[in-house]
Scaffold this motif. Structure first.
Motif, mmCIF file in Angstrom:
data_model
loop_
_atom_site.group_PDB
_atom_site.id
_atom_site.type_symbol
_atom_site.label_atom_id
_atom_site.label_comp_id
_atom_site.label_asym_id
_atom_site.label_seq_id
_atom_site.Cartn_x
_atom_site.Cartn_y
_atom_site.Cartn_z
ATOM 1 N N ALA A 6 0.829 -1.210 0.000
ATOM 2 C CA ALA A 6 0.000 0.000 0.000
ATOM 3 C C ALA A 6 0.862 1.258 0.000
ATOM 4 O O ALA A 6 0.530 2.252 -0.659
ATOM 5 C CB ALA A 6 -0.940 0.003 1.214
ATOM 6 N N LEU A 7 1.974 1.232 0.734
ATOM 7 C CA LEU A 7 2.894 2.377 0.760
ATOM 8 C C LEU A 7 3.453 2.656 -0.634
ATOM 9 O O LEU A 7 3.560 3.802 -1.066
ATOM 10 C CB LEU A 7 4.052 2.118 1.720
ATOM 11 C CG LEU A 7 3.741 2.162 3.216
ATOM 12 C CD1 LEU A 7 4.935 1.684 4.024
ATOM 13 C CD2 LEU A 7 3.351 3.564 3.657
ATOM 14 N N LYS A 8 3.804 1.601 -1.344
ATOM 15 C CA LYS A 8 4.378 1.762 -2.682
ATOM 16 C C LYS A 8 3.321 2.193 -3.690
ATOM 17 O O LYS A 8 3.585 2.975 -4.600
ATOM 18 C CB LYS A 8 5.027 0.456 -3.129
ATOM 19 C CG LYS A 8 5.843 0.606 -4.408
ATOM 20 C CD LYS A 8 6.668 -0.631 -4.672
ATOM 21 C CE LYS A 8 7.538 -0.453 -5.907
ATOM 22 N NZ LYS A 8 8.565 0.579 -5.726
ATOM 23 N N LYS A 9 2.111 1.708 -3.502
ATOM 24 C CA LYS A 9 1.025 2.004 -4.438
ATOM 25 C C LYS A 9 0.539 3.442 -4.302
ATOM 26 O O LYS A 9 0.121 4.066 -5.287
ATOM 27 C CB LYS A 9 -0.132 1.032 -4.179
ATOM 28 C CG LYS A 9 -1.228 1.062 -5.223
ATOM 29 C CD LYS A 9 -2.243 -0.044 -4.931
ATOM 30 C CE LYS A 9 -3.291 -0.128 -6.012
ATOM 31 N NZ LYS A 9 -4.267 -1.214 -5.733
ATOM 32 N N ALA A 10 0.585 3.988 -3.100
ATOM 33 C CA ALA A 10 0.096 5.348 -2.852
ATOM 34 C C ALA A 10 0.953 6.375 -3.597
ATOM 35 O O ALA A 10 2.097 6.122 -3.934
ATOM 36 C CB ALA A 10 0.104 5.643 -1.350
ATOM 37 N N ASP A 11 0.375 7.541 -3.832
ATOM 38 C CA ASP A 11 1.132 8.623 -4.465
ATOM 39 C C ASP A 11 2.264 9.074 -3.549
ATOM 40 O O ASP A 11 3.346 9.432 -4.018
ATOM 41 C CB ASP A 11 0.202 9.799 -4.779
ATOM 42 C CG ASP A 11 -0.812 9.447 -5.848
ATOM 43 O OD1 ASP A 11 -0.417 9.297 -7.007
ATOM 44 O OD2 ASP A 11 -1.998 9.301 -5.519
ATOM 45 N N VAL A 12 1.991 9.089 -2.246
ATOM 46 C CA VAL A 12 3.027 9.374 -1.262
ATOM 47 C C VAL A 12 2.935 8.333 -0.154
ATOM 48 O O VAL A 12 1.903 8.204 0.495
ATOM 49 C CB VAL A 12 2.878 10.779 -0.623
ATOM 50 C CG1 VAL A 12 4.091 11.078 0.246
ATOM 51 C CG2 VAL A 12 2.722 11.845 -1.668
ATOM 52 N N GLY A 13 4.009 7.577 0.034
ATOM 53 C CA GLY A 13 4.047 6.599 1.111
ATOM 54 C C GLY A 13 4.845 7.160 2.281
ATOM 55 O O GLY A 13 6.008 7.535 2.126
#
Length: 881
Positions: free
Chosen positions: A631-638
């Motif tokens: 989820a951190l990698k997928k988000a625009d900002v992790g």
């Protein structure tokens, strides 16, 4: 007797299976980062102009130093950006190295040694004790342990691991093999002692496989990159169309107008091929000049400088920016999914009160009646995986989970008799929601601890202050239930303690015939600064959604206390189960009102990020566990927490070193500061470029050579603008930026206010340019010369100084040009430096900059002309506002 591997066995195992080190996540080296930065849209346009200029320089139609100037603009911009990101990445890698220096105890060569986690090989026997991290995947050959596997699967319940029976079959397929006997790297030993036989190491471990998957690059572009790409596209079109137009207009002037529109003269002109080719080459050179003037060469360099300056400031505020793209994007967030524990709350559980079966509350353990306390102490100190170690007042609570440690801390000064032995026990699990144990000396009863709703309705009695059983009537039941509900509504988690007449039979226990001892209230306090920060972030138009593993009512209470929930009837709170039953389209319709997700699973995070991004929202996600990494990698900002796992930090864009929501607030503010600074600089530079293009377009049509050479334009856009970038880069992070609405992902970076400033400033400077270049009044001010070198020197100085004065206009939208200027102490210093440099170059520039010095009269004239940009823009601000 355990002997461990010999040196020869270690060597063979390493050759066959490798060691336990994890392959480093693919990180770009300096040259790879530099190559990527050459993909910047502005840099691409400059490279095109450079190639054309080099060709003309080879043909003798352009000066060599013009090509050198463009090349320097490209190299400086890309190198500064690359270097700043590379330096921060190195700082991050050092942080990771410190975090990964784990030492294990293992059997080798018939002795116990300490060695690095990376040196473990398949077949090693590792000693595991309470508090240790499991260093590799494997199985137990001796002992039992309870593990916290939450970093891998997000489950808060502890997993009991035991030695696999010798007659166990089909271990590769059976699910209970994974659940009962398999241990995984990254898990933490909560209680117990055991010896682990390593079966899988390094990248082949579950932990290593998750880390490897994160190396896949995400092609999703940042909002700022999208905006700059649009700006570059518009500028390139403007430059190419303008360049083509000037080339055509020049040729039309030379072919048609110059020949008085007479066909015979036009035919004669066209028959002279050498003249025609010379004019065509001159037309192309004019087109290149227009393109170079249209492109804000200083913008890529300015973005790099501003980002680098702010990244160093942020590090002081406990925000480590791993990727420049992360901080740029943080300022554009629409939606932030935030963990609760340790981010919104302090992450430190504390038992704050005890309630007996009669509803009496005790704020400290010593206030509880002695005989009731004796019964409670046995339950607390025996029905747990935590241990009170040492003597008062230096006693420490070790092992167990955070809840158990909080309970023992409440009662640590009243330890029970250490001679009492645990006879049988039933560990806690999420289905039963209780744990139980029988203790020597109290064989006729079983001690029970767990969720109140699981225990309270099975109670017939409660213990009074004298330790005697009293009937637990319906009135008493209702009274206690009301107290528990009241505590839950205050974000206080409640656990019940009781005894039962039933006995544990082979790890089975029927919770019935219970007598209540009492209830403890456990709280993880909301950080006071989080309440303020959440208010600021929400006030900035960023939707904040709290994601937690807590039960719904506790989550709601914390959300209310932290300011996430108010009395808005549209606010939505969902559990993971409720979320799972909803389709993506249903969630899309409700996500704008979502405030809390309770009992959340790691898979919920990735799903919510994907749904939000499909709505074109800019999404941020916080996390600390391995299971959070996708989820951190997928988000625009992790946003990874500094106390989190190495894998989570590797997947992130920004590391919050103090695990505090207020630092996320600062990251958003800095992101907005950078964006606003970029906008200020765009006003500053495009005003210059619009004027330069207009002047260079019009002057050839009226029979004049362009008054600004490519070298002078590069001097303005590179040297002067580099210094200006440093001046703007020190602009302070103002609280009013947090009152602005988030910028839409595809919103144009140049808004209406900026266009008004650029157009008004550009047209006014263009008008003054024509006045200086063409009016008799102006010509009488400057000394006479055959080639008008003093007039052109004065015009070049005017161009610089009008930009200097316009810097005061661009840095604030306020009428007060000195608004917060003292917070940017470097601004005046840099402006003074620009003035000094320009004055010096006016006298020393010579043929390269076409500068031949000015006298006092000429200086006064051009300074007065340049200063007029200030009152003109003040009038524009007044009218525009």
């Amino acid at each position: 007797m355990i002997k461990g591997l010999t040196e020869e066995e270690v060597r063979k195992a390493k050759e066959e299976y490798g060691d336990n080190s994890l392959s480093e996540l693919e990180s770009e080296g300096f040259w790879d980062k530099l190559k990527d930065n050459f993909g910047d849209p502005m840099i691409k346009i400059l490279c095109v102009a450079l190639v054309v200029n080099v060709i003309f320089a080879i043909l003798g139609q352009a000066e060599w130093y013009e090509s050198v100037g463009i090349a320097i603009a490209v190299i400086l911009a890309t190198f500064v950006s690359t270097y700043s990101e590379y330096q921060n990445e190195n700082a991050f890698q050092k942080l990771q190295e410190e975090a990964s220096r784990i030492v294990c105890k293992a059997y080798r060569n018939n002795e116990v040694i300490e060695m690095s986690i990376n040196d473990i090989v398949v077949g090693d026997w590792i000693i595991l004790q309470t508090g240790d991290k499991v260093p590799a995947d494997g199985i137990l050959i001796d002992g039992t342990v309870k593990l916290d596997q939450s970093v891998l699967n997000g489950e808060t319940k502890e997993a009991l691991k035991m030695v696999m029976p010798s007659d166990y079959k089909d271990e590769t397929q059976a699910m209970d093999f994974l659940n009962k006997y398999k241990l995984y790297r990254g898990s933490v030993v909560c209680s117990g002692n055991a010896i682990l036989k390593v079966t899988t190491v390094g990248d082949r471990s579950v932990y290593g496989q998750i880390a490897s998957e994160l190396q896949i690059k995400d092609d999703r572009e940042s909002p700022l990159k999208i905006k700059l790409a649009k700006l570059a596209d518009n500028i390139s079109k403007f430059g190419y169309i303008g360049g083509g137009a000037i080339a055509i207009a020049f040729l039309f002037q030379r072919i048609v107008i110059h020949n008085g529109f007479e066909l015979s003269k036009i035919i004669t002109y066209c028959s002279n091929w050498s003249v025609v080719i010379n004019d065509i080459v001159h037309a192309v050179i004019l087109a290149v000049i227009i393109i170079v003037m249209a492109v804000p060469e200083g913008l890529p360099l300015m973005i790099a400088i501003v980002s680098a300056l702010n990244m160093s400031k942020m590090l002081k505020d406990n925000v480590l920016v791993r990727k420049i793209i992360g901080i740029e994007t943080a300022g554009s967030l629409n939606l932030l999914f935030s963990d609760k524990t340790g981010t919104i709350t302090k992450g430190k559980l504390e038992t704050i009160l005890f309630v007996d079966g009669n509803g009496n509350e005790y704020k400290s353990y010593d206030k509880i009646p002695q005989k009731l306390r004796d019964i409670l102490s046995i339950n607390m100190f025996k029905n747990t995986n935590a241990i009170a170690s040492g003597e008062k007042p230096n006693r420490k609570i070790i092992g167990g989970n955070a809840t158990e440690r909080a309970i023992l801390s409440f009662a640590s000064d009243f330890n029970t008799d250490s001679d009492q032995k645990i006879l049988k026990s039933v560990p806690f699990n999420s289905e039963n929601k209780y744990s139980a144990c029988s203790v020597s000396g109290y064989e006729d009863i079983t001690f029970v601890k767990g969720a109140p709703e699981k225990i309270i309705n099975n109670c017939e009695y409660y213990y009074d202050g004298d330790g005697e059983k009293v009937a637990f009537s319906e009135d008493k039941n209702k009274k206690v239930q009301d107290i528990i509900t009241g505590l839950a509504n205050k974000a206080i988690r409640v656990l019940a303690f009781a005894t039962s007449e039933n006995q544990i039979d082979e790890d089975m226990f029927d919770i019935d015939k219970c007598t209540i001892i009492g209830f403890v209230g456990i709280r993880d306090d909301v950080r006071p600064e989080s309440i303020t920060s959440i208010g600021e972030v929400m006030g900035a138009g960023v939707q904040v959604v709290m994601i937690t593993g807590d039960r719904k009512d506790t989550a709601i209470a914390i959300a209310r206390e932290s300011g996430l929930l108010n009395d808005d009837v549209n606010d939505i709170v969902l559990t993971s189960d409720e979320l799972a039953k909803m389709s993506d389209d249903e969630i899309k319709n409700k996500i704008s009102h979502l405030r809390v997700v309770s009992r959340a699973l790691p898979s919920d995070k990735s799903r919510l990020v994907g749904i939000a991004q499909s709505l074109n929202l800019v999404v941020g996600m916080t996390g600390d566990g391995v299971n959070d990494s996708p989820a951190l990698k997928k988000a625009d900002v992790g946003f990874a927490m500094g106390g989190g796992t190495e894998v989570a930090k590797e997947a992130s864009d920004i590391v919050i070193l103090d695990d505090n929501f207020s630092s996320i607030d600062k990251a958003i503010l800095y992101g907005r500061t950078i964006f606003n600074t970029i906008r200020k600089f765009i006003i500053f530079q495009l005003t210059i470029n619009v004027t330069a293009v207009l002047v260079s377009f019009i002057t050839p049509l009226i029979g004049m050579n362009p008054p600004l050479s490519i070298t002078q334009i590069l001097w303005i856009n590179l040297v002067m603008d580099t210094l200006a970038a440093i001046a703007f880069g020190g602009e302070p992070a103002l609280e009013r930026f947090m009152k602005e609405k988030p910028k839409h992902r595809e919103e144009n970076i140049v808004n209406k206010y900026m266009w008004s400033s650029i157009i008004v400033g550009g047209l006014w400077t263009f008008t003054l340019s024509l006045f200086i270049l063409l009016s008799d009044f102006s010509k009488n001010i400057f000394r006479e010369s055959i080639d008008g070198k003093y007039l052109l020197t004065g015009y070049f100085a005017f161009f610089i100084f009008v930009a200097v004065f316009n810097a005061f206009n661009a840095r604030t939208e306020k009428i007060n040009l000195f608004d917060n200027i003292l917070k940017n102490s470097g601004f005046f210093k840099v402006i003074v430096l620009i003035i000094v440099v320009q004055v010096v170059m006016t006298y020393l520039g010579g043929p390269i900059l076409s500068c031949y010095g000015l006298n006092l009269k000429e200086w006064i004239f051009i300074l007065i002309m340049a200063f007029t940009i200030i009152p003109v823009d003040l009038l524009r601000k007044k009218l525009f506002n």
